[in-house]
Design an enzyme around this catalytic site. Structure first.
Site, PDB file in Angstrom:
ATOM      1  N   ASP A 223      49.906  29.278  75.583  1.00  0.00           N
ATOM      2  CA  ASP A 223      50.175  27.943  75.049  1.00  0.00           C
ATOM      3  C   ASP A 223      50.318  26.979  76.215  1.00  0.00           C
ATOM      4  OD1 ASP A 223      51.627  25.666  73.647  1.00  0.00           O
ATOM      5  OD2 ASP A 223      51.512  27.081  71.989  1.00  0.00           O
TER       6      ASP A 223
ATOM      7  N   ARG B  45      57.959  26.293  75.303  1.00  0.00           N
ATOM      8  CA  ARG B  45      57.789  27.258  74.220  1.00  0.00           C
ATOM      9  C   ARG B  45      57.541  28.658  74.770  1.00  0.00           C
ATOM     10  NH1 ARG B  45      53.537  25.595  69.830  1.00  0.00           N
ATOM     11  NH2 ARG B  45      55.214  24.101  69.393  1.00  0.00           N
TER      12      ARG B  45
ATOM     13  N   GLU C   4      46.067  33.191  57.654  1.00  0.00           N
ATOM     14  CA  GLU C   4      47.363  33.862  57.456  1.00  0.00           C
ATOM     15  C   GLU C   4      47.926  33.473  56.091  1.00  0.00           C
ATOM     16  OE1 GLU C   4      50.311  32.036  57.280  1.00  0.00           O
ATOM     17  OE2 GLU C   4      49.387  30.097  57.723  1.00  0.00           O
TER      18      GLU C   4
ATOM     19  N   LEU D 292      51.458  33.965  55.365  1.00  0.00           N
ATOM     20  CA  LEU D 292      52.847  34.297  55.653  1.00  0.00           C
ATOM     21  C   LEU D 292      53.791  33.339  54.945  1.00  0.00           C
ATOM     22  CD1 LEU D 292      52.575  34.775  59.527  1.00  0.00           C
ATOM     23  CD2 LEU D 292      52.151  36.453  57.720  1.00  0.00           C
TER      24      LEU D 292
ATOM     25  N   LYS E 100      42.265  30.159  51.689  1.00  0.00           N
ATOM     26  CA  LYS E 100      43.564  29.763  52.236  1.00  0.00           C
ATOM     27  C   LYS E 100      44.037  28.456  51.618  1.00  0.00           C
ATOM     28  CE  LYS E 100      47.102  29.141  54.944  1.00  0.00           C
ATOM     29  NZ  LYS E 100      48.363  29.855  54.715  1.00  0.00           N
TER      30      LYS E 100
ATOM     31  N   LYS F 290      60.893  28.127  40.574  1.00  0.00           N
ATOM     32  CA  LYS F 290      62.253  27.698  40.870  1.00  0.00           C
ATOM     33  C   LYS F 290      62.270  26.187  41.067  1.00  0.00           C
ATOM     34  CE  LYS F 290      66.596  28.587  41.999  1.00  0.00           C
ATOM     35  NZ  LYS F 290      67.546  29.183  41.057  1.00  0.00           N
TER      36      LYS F 290
ATOM     37  N   CYS G 216      52.829  23.621  55.320  1.00  0.00           N
ATOM     38  CA  CYS G 216      51.557  24.082  54.753  1.00  0.00           C
ATOM     39  C   CYS G 216      51.167  23.417  53.440  1.00  0.00           C
ATOM     40  CB  CYS G 216      51.607  25.598  54.548  1.00  0.00           C
ATOM     41  SG  CYS G 216      51.692  26.531  56.091  1.00  0.00           S
ATOM     42  N   PHE G 217      52.052  23.446  52.458  1.00  0.00           N
ATOM     43  CA  PHE G 217      51.645  23.078  51.106  1.00  0.00           C
ATOM     44  C   PHE G 217      51.080  21.670  51.024  1.00  0.00           C
ATOM     45  CE2 PHE G 217      54.418  26.290  48.561  1.00  0.00           C
ATOM     46  CZ  PHE G 217      53.648  27.313  49.074  1.00  0.00           C
TER      47      PHE G 217
END
Length: 490
Positions: free
Chosen positions: A36, A41, A170, A172, A229, A276, A285-286
């Site tokens: 990176d 980091r 991914e 996750l 994805k 929920k 992400c969403f």
């Protein structure tokens, strides 16, 4: 078949770090280097205080947590470095796992993914590589992004150099990333249908087959993998927005959204997960992926499809505004100079990710006191925001300190510890009337007790029958109001 012995991952974030740590642990004969440009980091990955906060979730037993996985192989076959060029040159396979933020200007502003970091990686890989190299998209990218990467490679490669580009998205969930990596629902690999593309797919498949059952590894063409994805996150976000829209209806009809969700969740065609109701979905992400899907549909002249998915985002924004308006309304239509204790800053429990976190804007003049539970990354600390916000927001690591002299408590993250707080102590320290706004429905079993103490309780997707403050504080059924002769029997 190409045998992968050395892996490089460009990007040491929420995907690259955990993914490559698990690969290193499960494939001890493969050398994995995560690189990176961010020196801080990388320094954190090489320390005892990792840059990603994820608790070890009970019930996953031998999976261990992120800290345990990293420590088990760091310095053995897992390395974190800022020397990008050397790691790329030495690698048989390179993961691209850099950020793909939503564009903030230009065509597609606010919806399209900004691929500038992906493009920079492709150019850097092409500039320092030799021989045959497998390059794998691990970042979330729009459909046909692999084609852009290939064009960069084709325009910058020598005759002695060849690339195969794969898509390996991914899936996750933050907070359970290690468990998801070690026991995934599926591993998706997309590549060309040419012989060279199929050999590259088999090389990556062989890495995952070291611990993932062959039946869980799905291979597709590159475009299907990329779209899968986006579609997966869009479908999950859609479920959350769907149940949140029902929560608004419950509050005005007297229904309880938890009971409704349980009833429809028992239908095997629907299932119970992601039903929920809450203050909305956050994280990285969403929203980004749904907006990317909206832009893709618009660009491909599918306006009806674009409007359908845009509504998922609009319902999420509506849920946040609705909850904020409810707080302001209960606080006598003003929050000016009122202290509001926000319990939780991450978008979900068991993670320190505060990207698109859910919290009440101080723009109305309120003074939010945030108890984050997990660590707040410097880039997301609200005190670093411009002028007025930084002056109004205070961060505390003690929930009792955060609630001292507050007008209201707002639960924004479903941390388990918030169920165990001493609410009598908190109530005594607050200004009256004291309000609790349960934005995560984690105090359902305590509503009667909280009202007994004296709180005014408001929650998502349910009308709570409020007792008056006078009745709560003068209830003769409470021990303090009983005659001395009867107190011992209580």
């Amino acid at each position: 078949m190409v045998q992968v012995k050395r892996i490089c991952c460009i990007g040491a974030g929420y995907v690259g770090g955990p993914t490559c740590s698990v690969i290193a642990q499960m494939c001890p004969d493969v050398t994995v280097t995560v690189v990176d440009v961010n020196e801080d980091r990388i320094r954190a990955w090489n320390s005892d205080s990792l840059p990603i906060f994820e608790v070890r979730v009970p019930g996953f037993g031998c999976h261990g947590g992120l800290q345990e996985v990293v420590e088990s192989c760091r310095g053995v076959n897992l390395f974190f470095s800022t020397d990008i060029d050397t790691a790329v040159m030495d690698a048989d396979l390179v993961f691209i796992s850099v950020n793909t933020p939503t564009k903030t200007f230009g065509i597609g502003k606010g919806r399209a993914a900004d691929l500038k970091y992906i493009e920079a990686c492709a150019r850097r890989i092409a500039g320092v590589s030799g021989g045959c190299k497998i390059v794998v998209e691990k970042s979330t990218v729009p459909v046909r992004a692999a084609e852009s990467i290939r064009r960069i490679f084709n325009a910058n490669t020598k005759s002695s150099l060849s690339f195969q580009v794969l898509s390996n998205p991914e899936f996750l969930a933050e907070g359970t990333a290690i468990a998801d990596l070690k026991n995934p629902d599926r591993v998706l690999i997309g590549g060309d249908e040419t012989p060279e593309g199929q050999r590259a797919i088999e090389a990556l498949r062989a890495v995952y087959e070291r611990w993932v059952p062959a039946g869980k590894i799905i291979t597709t063409n590159t475009w299907s993998s990329e779209l899968s994805k986006l579609a997966a996150n869009a479908f999950l976000a859609q479920r959350i927005s769907s149940i949140n829209s029902i929560s608004a209806l419950c509050e005005v009809t007297g229904a309880d959204v938890e009971e409704v969700a349980h009833a429809i969740g028992t239908d095997q065609r629907i299932g119970s997960r992601f039903l929920k109701a809450s203050v909305g979905f956050g994280g990285s992400c969403f929203q980004k992926d749904v907006l990317n899907l909206v832009y893709l549909c618009e660009a491909l002249n599918l306006p009806e499809v674009a409007r359908y998915w845009q509504q998922v985002i609009e319902i999420n924004d509506y849920q946040r505004r609705r909850f904020s308006s409810r707080i302001i309304g209960c606080l006598f239509n003003t929050v000016t100079d009122k202290k509001i204790a926000l319990l939780g800053f991450a978008f979900k429990k068991n993670t320190g990710d505060t990207r698109l976190h859910i919290y009440i804007s101080p723009d109305g003049g309120g003074r939010p006191q945030i108890d984050p539970k997990g660590p707040v990354p410097a880039h997301a600390d609200p005190r670093r925001r411009p002028s007025r916000v930084s002056r109004l927001v205070t961060v505390s690591t003690d929930p009792y300190d955060a609630c001292q002299d507050a007008h209201a408590i707002v639960i924004c993250t479903e941390w388990d510890m918030f169920k165990e707080l001493d609410y009598e102590r908190i109530y005594k320290a607050m200004l009256k009337p004291a309000f609790i706004f349960d934005g995560r429905r984690i105090l359902d079993d305590l509503h009667d007790q909280l009202q007994h103490i004296g709180f005014q309780v408001e929650t998502i997707g349910k009308r709570v029958s409020q007792r008056s403050a006078f009745a709560a504080n003068n209830d003769v059924s409470k021990p303090d109001h009983l005659p001395p002769s009867k107190k011992a029997k209580v």
